[in-house]
Write a protein that holds these residues in place. Sequence first.
Motif, PDB file in Angstrom:
ATOM      1  N   LEU A  43      10.752  -1.555  -2.303  1.00 57.17           N
ATOM      2  CA  LEU A  43      11.709  -2.064  -2.108  1.00 57.17           C
ATOM      3  C   LEU A  43      12.066  -0.314  -0.893  1.00 57.17           C
ATOM      4  O   LEU A  43      12.890  -0.796  -0.220  1.00 57.17           O
ATOM      5  N   ALA A  44      12.329   0.422  -1.234  1.00 56.90           N
ATOM      6  CA  ALA A  44      12.274   1.593  -0.711  1.00 56.90           C
ATOM      7  C   ALA A  44      11.698   1.460   0.312  1.00 56.90           C
ATOM      8  O   ALA A  44      11.986   1.760   1.686  1.00 56.90           O
ATOM      9  N   TRP A  45      10.712   1.442   1.038  1.00 56.72           N
ATOM     10  CA  TRP A  45       9.778   1.353   1.819  1.00 56.72           C
ATOM     11  C   TRP A  45       9.583  -0.038   2.548  1.00 56.72           C
ATOM     12  O   TRP A  45       9.760   0.312   3.992  1.00 56.72           O
ATOM     13  N   GLY A  46      10.465  -0.741   2.844  1.00 59.67           N
ATOM     14  CA  GLY A  46      10.694  -2.153   3.004  1.00 59.67           C
ATOM     15  C   GLY A  46      12.407  -1.426   3.489  1.00 59.67           C
ATOM     16  O   GLY A  46      12.134  -1.932   4.846  1.00 59.67           O
ATOM     17  N   LEU A  47      12.645  -1.309   3.001  1.00 57.65           N
ATOM     18  CA  LEU A  47      14.396  -0.540   3.992  1.00 57.65           C
ATOM     19  C   LEU A  47      13.732   0.737   4.774  1.00 57.65           C
ATOM     20  O   LEU A  47      14.343   0.190   6.365  1.00 57.65           O
ATOM     21  N   ILE A  48      12.815   1.093   5.238  1.00 55.26           N
ATOM     22  CA  ILE A  48      12.305   2.703   5.685  1.00 55.26           C
ATOM     23  C   ILE A  48      11.820   1.450   7.034  1.00 55.26           C
ATOM     24  O   ILE A  48      11.921   1.975   8.033  1.00 55.26           O
ATOM     25  N   ALA A  49      10.798   0.429   6.667  1.00 57.46           N
ATOM     26  CA  ALA A  49      10.007  -0.316   7.695  1.00 57.46           C
ATOM     27  C   ALA A  49      11.502  -0.670   8.381  1.00 57.46           C
ATOM     28  O   ALA A  49      11.027  -0.878   9.930  1.00 57.46           O
ATOM     29  N   ILE A  50      12.375  -1.217   7.860  1.00 56.30           N
ATOM     30  CA  ILE A  50      13.162  -2.493   8.759  1.00 56.30           C
ATOM     31  C   ILE A  50      14.292  -1.002   9.674  1.00 56.30           C
ATOM     32  O   ILE A  50      14.728  -1.123  10.752  1.00 56.30           O
ATOM     33  N   ALA A  51      14.742   0.140   9.198  1.00 52.45           N
ATOM     34  CA  ALA A  51      15.116   1.486   9.820  1.00 52.45           C
ATOM     35  C   ALA A  51      13.907   1.413  11.203  1.00 52.45           C
ATOM     36  O   ALA A  51      14.937   1.673  11.894  1.00 52.45           O
ATOM     37  N   VAL A  52      12.935   1.731  10.518  1.00 48.02           N
ATOM     38  CA  VAL A  52      11.597   2.168  12.142  1.00 48.02           C
ATOM     39  C   VAL A  52      12.465   0.865  13.072  1.00 48.02           C
ATOM     40  O   VAL A  52      12.425   1.179  14.791  1.00 48.02           O
ATOM     41  N   ALA A 106       0.829  -1.268  -0.230  1.00 50.16           N
ATOM     42  CA  ALA A 106       0.103  -0.146  -0.224  1.00 50.16           C
ATOM     43  C   ALA A 106       0.906   1.007  -0.343  1.00 50.16           C
ATOM     44  O   ALA A 106       0.606   2.302  -0.959  1.00 50.16           O
ATOM     45  N   LEU A 107       1.796   1.165   0.264  1.00 43.76           N
ATOM     46  CA  LEU A 107       3.207   2.669   0.866  1.00 43.76           C
ATOM     47  C   LEU A 107       4.047   2.499  -0.769  1.00 43.76           C
ATOM     48  O   LEU A 107       3.407   3.711  -0.831  1.00 43.76           O
ATOM     49  N   ALA A 108       3.982   1.096  -1.075  1.00 41.96           N
ATOM     50  CA  ALA A 108       4.307   1.362  -2.402  1.00 41.96           C
ATOM     51  C   ALA A 108       3.259   1.761  -3.361  1.00 41.96           C
ATOM     52  O   ALA A 108       4.012   3.075  -4.525  1.00 41.96           O
ATOM     53  N   SER A 109       2.700   1.829  -3.454  1.00 45.13           N
ATOM     54  CA  SER A 109       0.914   2.211  -4.544  1.00 45.13           C
ATOM     55  C   SER A 109       0.973   3.578  -4.074  1.00 45.13           C
ATOM     56  O   SER A 109       0.408   4.378  -5.100  1.00 45.13           O
ATOM     57  N   THR A 110       0.528   4.038  -3.046  1.00 48.36           N
ATOM     58  CA  THR A 110       0.658   5.185  -2.571  1.00 48.36           C
ATOM     59  C   THR A 110       1.243   6.310  -3.078  1.00 48.36           C
ATOM     60  O   THR A 110       1.063   7.404  -3.892  1.00 48.36           O
TER      61      THR A 110
END
Length: 567
Positions: free
Chosen positions: A460-469, A429-433
């Motif tokens: 992929l970018a949001w996956g990396l952000i989620a890992i960082a959070v 959903a994050l990527a779609s938005t």
Amino acid sequence: MLPIDWIILAGTLIFIVVYGVWKTRGSKNVQDYIRGGNEARWWTVGLSVMATQASAITFLSTPGQAFHDGMGFVQFYFGLPIAMIIICMVFIPIYYRLEVYTAYEYLESRFDLKTRTLTAFLFLIQRGLAAGITIFAPAIILSAVLGWDLTTLNIIIGVLVTIYTVSGGTKAVNVTQKQQMAVIFSGMIIALILIIQYLPEEISFTKALEIAGASGKLDIIDFSFNLDNRYTFWSGLIGGTFLALSYFGTDQSQVQRYLSGKSVRQSQLGLIFNGLLKVPMQFFILLVGVMVFVFYQFNHSPLNFNPAATNAVSQSALAPEYEQLQRNLDRIQDQKQEMSIKYANAGNFSDGDRDSFKAEMLQLNEAEILARRQATELIASANSTVETNDKDYVFIHFILNNLPRGLIGLLLAVILSAAMSSTASELNALASTTMIDLYKRNTGEKTQEHYVRMSKWFTLAWGLIAIAVASIADLFDNLIQLVNIIGSIFYGNVLGIFLLAFFIKYVKSNAVFIAALITQSIILAIYFLTELPYLWLNLVGCLLVIGIAVLLQTFIPTITSKPETNE
């Protein structure tokens, strides 16, 4: 864990990842990647909606919540069926009629680009934070099991779920969530059956419920209007309805699930299915936590279920004092076991004896709570950085120390499957938005292949952000509460914007935009500066943005003097 546990755990997770990649390979256009080709039937929609909400946090935190505080948390979900009906009647037909990919596309057609962008941005903030928490939750489990570094585990789990989400988009999320829900339901049912079997022979399931009830763990409904009580019938029915309306009606991680339905009817049936099953499912998970509480009336438990906290104080100068507290707790629990058996067999005694047994049980419960509170203070004195809140460790402690070998791997697979299903939906959903509402809307026309490729990069970018959070997350009070608090800070405002769009046609875009900015500032101030229970933030935020927008439109009409081209 024995090799059989590792085989079951690894086999389950690898199968889900490989199956998701294989089953959904080759998406060529945005329709396939973001809306799954609109092939999902109602049961797929319903299970996908449920799996998106039922993250690892649900299966970690909810039993621990019931262990400490009882079944009252189920009131949180009382508004959900009402919200499902409203969404089926209002939201779904509008989304399908406009053929949108995201919920926020509609806001541009009703208001303007800046309102659409603001709402999408609010979603990206709160869901990006929540995605990190859903990765962090299962990392806690494996950290407790393996003693591995949390950051390393966050990376491993985040990478696993990102692989098949990047590969297959919405369709990959949908097809894997059916398998994940099968694993989840099977594991939790087995856990409940085993807990009941582990109770003393003379303690039947009915008697176990009587013991839980005498200890206040079955107090489900609270009709009080006391704002000091976080979960009441009214906060669940009113605040819960607004939270569910916001989450299921405007949060792209859920909207995207039912927009993949084969038709309006299939999407509506999927949401009704979720509405009918969700409250019983949460009741069942809470019941598992209550049965864990009953189990520990007949078995010794640690002062603190977090092994890191126990190790911290055990290696300090306060270790002797902590050990004495543990011996005191053991004596209390021996007395509780005796009294619980007496109470369960109280049918052989007079009513006066039964009341006396109950009073003694409650006194022993208070003594246990006091011992745990003193232990928490010792742990904090020994190491102020270690997490003393142990609600999220209760169920995993029971699993690791009491379940048969093989089933440990299955229950860990349950929790990790839940984490993967929820995180996959969020990343999708994050990527779609990001792609539809920010990138595609603000760039020139590109090919379908380009948009699919960019969607994968955004995933992929949001996956990396989620890992960082996840790597900087904290247990806060309780993980399941933390996720709901994050949502409640933003959801009411977003829901109010959508309700203005649906029902109050004379309010224009500038009034809504300014009202949304003011409302978000007020809600943040209320949360950080007052003690208002977070569920009420959904109602307050919704009413605030509607009220402020109407006032601005009515009393400052010049605010819309600029022509609006999108209406």
